[in-house]
Structure formats: C-alpha cells, structure tokens
Design a protein around this motif. Sequence first.
Motif, PDB file in Angstrom:
ATOM      1  N   LEU A   5      88.018  52.382  22.916  1.00 25.40           N
ATOM      2  CA  LEU A   5      88.856  51.703  21.934  1.00 25.40           C
ATOM      3  C   LEU A   5      88.589  50.206  21.952  1.00 25.40           C
ATOM      4  N   SER A   6      88.630  49.605  20.775  1.00 26.49           N
ATOM      5  CA  SER A   6      88.533  48.147  20.694  1.00 26.49           C
ATOM      6  C   SER A   6      89.872  47.553  21.126  1.00 26.49           C
ATOM      7  N   GLU A   7      89.877  46.264  21.362  1.00 19.26           N
ATOM      8  CA  GLU A   7      91.128  45.600  21.736  1.00 19.26           C
ATOM      9  C   GLU A   7      92.176  45.748  20.620  1.00 19.26           C
ATOM     10  N   LYS A   8      91.743  45.662  19.385  1.00 19.07           N
ATOM     11  CA  LYS A   8      92.647  45.811  18.245  1.00 19.07           C
ATOM     12  C   LYS A   8      93.249  47.223  18.209  1.00 19.07           C
ATOM     13  N   GLU A   9      92.429  48.232  18.460  1.00 16.48           N
ATOM     14  CA  GLU A   9      92.913  49.617  18.475  1.00 16.48           C
ATOM     15  C   GLU A   9      93.898  49.833  19.624  1.00 16.48           C
ATOM     16  N   LYS A  10      93.581  49.272  20.777  1.00 10.77           N
ATOM     17  CA  LYS A  10      94.499  49.358  21.924  1.00 10.77           C
ATOM     18  C   LYS A  10      95.837  48.715  21.585  1.00 10.77           C
ATOM     19  N   PHE A  11      95.797  47.564  20.915  1.00  6.45           N
ATOM     20  CA  PHE A  11      97.026  46.877  20.530  1.00  6.45           C
ATOM     21  C   PHE A  11      97.865  47.739  19.590  1.00  6.45           C
ATOM     22  N   ILE A  12      97.236  48.322  18.585  1.00  9.14           N
ATOM     23  CA  ILE A  12      97.957  49.145  17.602  1.00  9.14           C
ATOM     24  C   ILE A  12      98.627  50.328  18.292  1.00  9.14           C
ATOM     25  N   ILE A  13      97.889  51.015  19.136  1.00  8.45           N
ATOM     26  CA  ILE A  13      98.440  52.174  19.830  1.00  8.45           C
ATOM     27  C   ILE A  13      99.578  51.759  20.761  1.00  8.45           C
ATOM     28  N   MET A  31     104.057  60.552  15.815  1.00  9.17           N
ATOM     29  CA  MET A  31     103.022  59.710  15.231  1.00  9.17           C
ATOM     30  C   MET A  31     101.684  60.127  15.828  1.00  9.17           C
ATOM     31  N   ARG A  32     100.749  60.451  14.942  1.00  8.57           N
ATOM     32  CA  ARG A  32      99.433  60.886  15.394  1.00  8.57           C
ATOM     33  C   ARG A  32      98.354  60.153  14.608  1.00  8.57           C
ATOM     34  N   ILE A  33      97.317  59.762  15.302  1.00  9.42           N
ATOM     35  CA  ILE A  33      96.175  59.159  14.623  1.00  9.42           C
ATOM     36  C   ILE A  33      95.404  60.295  13.958  1.00  9.42           C
ATOM     37  N   GLY A  36      89.549  59.955   9.150  1.00  6.98           N
ATOM     38  CA  GLY A  36      88.165  59.609   9.450  1.00  6.98           C
ATOM     39  C   GLY A  36      87.987  58.809  10.720  1.00  6.98           C
ATOM     40  N   TRP A  37      88.998  58.066  11.115  1.00  5.94           N
ATOM     41  CA  TRP A  37      88.902  57.288  12.352  1.00  5.94           C
ATOM     42  C   TRP A  37      88.627  58.201  13.536  1.00  5.94           C
ATOM     43  N   VAL A  38      89.344  59.322  13.584  1.00  2.34           N
ATOM     44  CA  VAL A  38      89.170  60.267  14.692  1.00  2.34           C
ATOM     45  C   VAL A  38      87.733  60.802  14.690  1.00  2.34           C
ATOM     46  N   ARG A  39      87.263  61.238  13.543  1.00  2.24           N
ATOM     47  CA  ARG A  39      85.888  61.738  13.420  1.00  2.24           C
ATOM     48  C   ARG A  39      84.887  60.677  13.862  1.00  2.24           C
ATOM     49  N   ASP A  40      85.061  59.456  13.345  1.00  5.45           N
ATOM     50  CA  ASP A  40      84.129  58.378  13.681  1.00  5.45           C
ATOM     51  C   ASP A  40      84.111  58.101  15.182  1.00  5.45           C
ATOM     52  N   LYS A  41      85.275  58.053  15.793  1.00  9.71           N
ATOM     53  CA  LYS A  41      85.347  57.784  17.231  1.00  9.71           C
ATOM     54  C   LYS A  41      84.675  58.899  18.025  1.00  9.71           C
ATOM     55  N   LEU A  42      84.900  60.149  17.622  1.00  7.85           N
ATOM     56  CA  LEU A  42      84.272  61.264  18.319  1.00  7.85           C
ATOM     57  C   LEU A  42      82.756  61.224  18.188  1.00  7.85           C
ATOM     58  N   MET A  43      82.261  60.670  17.090  1.00  9.20           N
ATOM     59  CA  MET A  43      80.824  60.554  16.864  1.00  9.20           C
ATOM     60  C   MET A  43      80.253  59.265  17.449  1.00  9.20           C
ATOM     61  N   GLU A  46      81.877  53.075  15.026  1.00  7.58           N
ATOM     62  CA  GLU A  46      83.016  52.180  14.860  1.00  7.58           C
ATOM     63  C   GLU A  46      83.710  52.448  13.519  1.00  7.58           C
ATOM     64  N   SER A  47      85.007  52.267  13.509  1.00  5.50           N
ATOM     65  CA  SER A  47      85.797  52.462  12.299  1.00  5.50           C
ATOM     66  C   SER A  47      86.956  51.491  12.318  1.00  5.50           C
ATOM     67  N   ASP A  48      87.312  50.958  11.161  1.00  8.41           N
ATOM     68  CA  ASP A  48      88.454  50.039  11.096  1.00  8.41           C
ATOM     69  C   ASP A  48      89.556  50.585  10.188  1.00  8.41           C
ATOM     70  N   ASP A  49      89.543  51.893   9.973  1.00  8.76           N
ATOM     71  CA  ASP A  49      90.518  52.526   9.085  1.00  8.76           C
ATOM     72  C   ASP A  49      91.301  53.565   9.867  1.00  8.76           C
ATOM     73  N   ILE A  50      92.414  53.158  10.468  1.00  9.84           N
ATOM     74  CA  ILE A  50      93.236  54.065  11.266  1.00  9.84           C
ATOM     75  C   ILE A  50      94.382  54.575  10.404  1.00  9.84           C
ATOM     76  N   ASP A  51      94.434  55.902  10.258  1.00 11.11           N
ATOM     77  CA  ASP A  51      95.539  56.542   9.544  1.00 11.11           C
ATOM     78  C   ASP A  51      96.511  57.087  10.573  1.00 11.11           C
ATOM     79  N   ILE A  52      97.796  56.831  10.360  1.00  7.03           N
ATOM     80  CA  ILE A  52      98.831  57.348  11.243  1.00  7.03           C
ATOM     81  C   ILE A  52      99.633  58.387  10.476  1.00  7.03           C
ATOM     82  N   ALA A  53      99.579  59.628  10.934  1.00  6.05           N
ATOM     83  CA  ALA A  53     100.382  60.698  10.344  1.00  6.05           C
ATOM     84  C   ALA A  53     101.737  60.682  11.046  1.00  6.05           C
TER      85      ALA A  53
END
Length: 72
Positions: A5-13, A31-33, A36-43, A46-53
């Motif tokens: 995770l990037s520092e920004k992603e860590k902060f959001i979580i 709240m679940r991430i 596409g962010w999940v797919r991108d991270k697994l692959m 990098e992704s800057d589009d985090i969707d929170i369900a």
Amino acid sequence: MEINLSEKEKFIISYLRSAKKSIPTLRDVEMRIAGGWVRDKLMGTESDDIDIAISNMSGQDIVQILKRYDSS
C-alpha cells in the motif's frame, strides 16, 4: 500474497477504521474496498481509484457523517 500500500492508501484505510470505531452510527456499517483497485493491487499495478462499498447507509449519509467527524 502481500499487497503493498502507498502512504495515501494506508491513510485512507486507517481513517475509515478510526471513523468506524469512533462514530457510533458507523459501527454496524460494513466498509469494503472494491472494484478495479483490488484487481490492480492483486496484479501489482498502481491504482489511484479506490471504491468503498458500504452497507446499511447511503454514500451521501456517510459523507455527511465523516464531514462532521472531521470538524470535531
């Protein structure tokens, strides 16, 4: 598998976890991430589009609650 995770992603979580623990009306909200962010991270991409369900509440309600949380 380790997801870096990037520092920004860590902060959001961290922010969402803290808000969920601190705000009584969010304690029963899941709240679940997602997306596409999940797919991108697994692959390893990098992704800057985090969707929170979220459950039990609309996105607009969550935003209003978090605005009040930030201003306190």
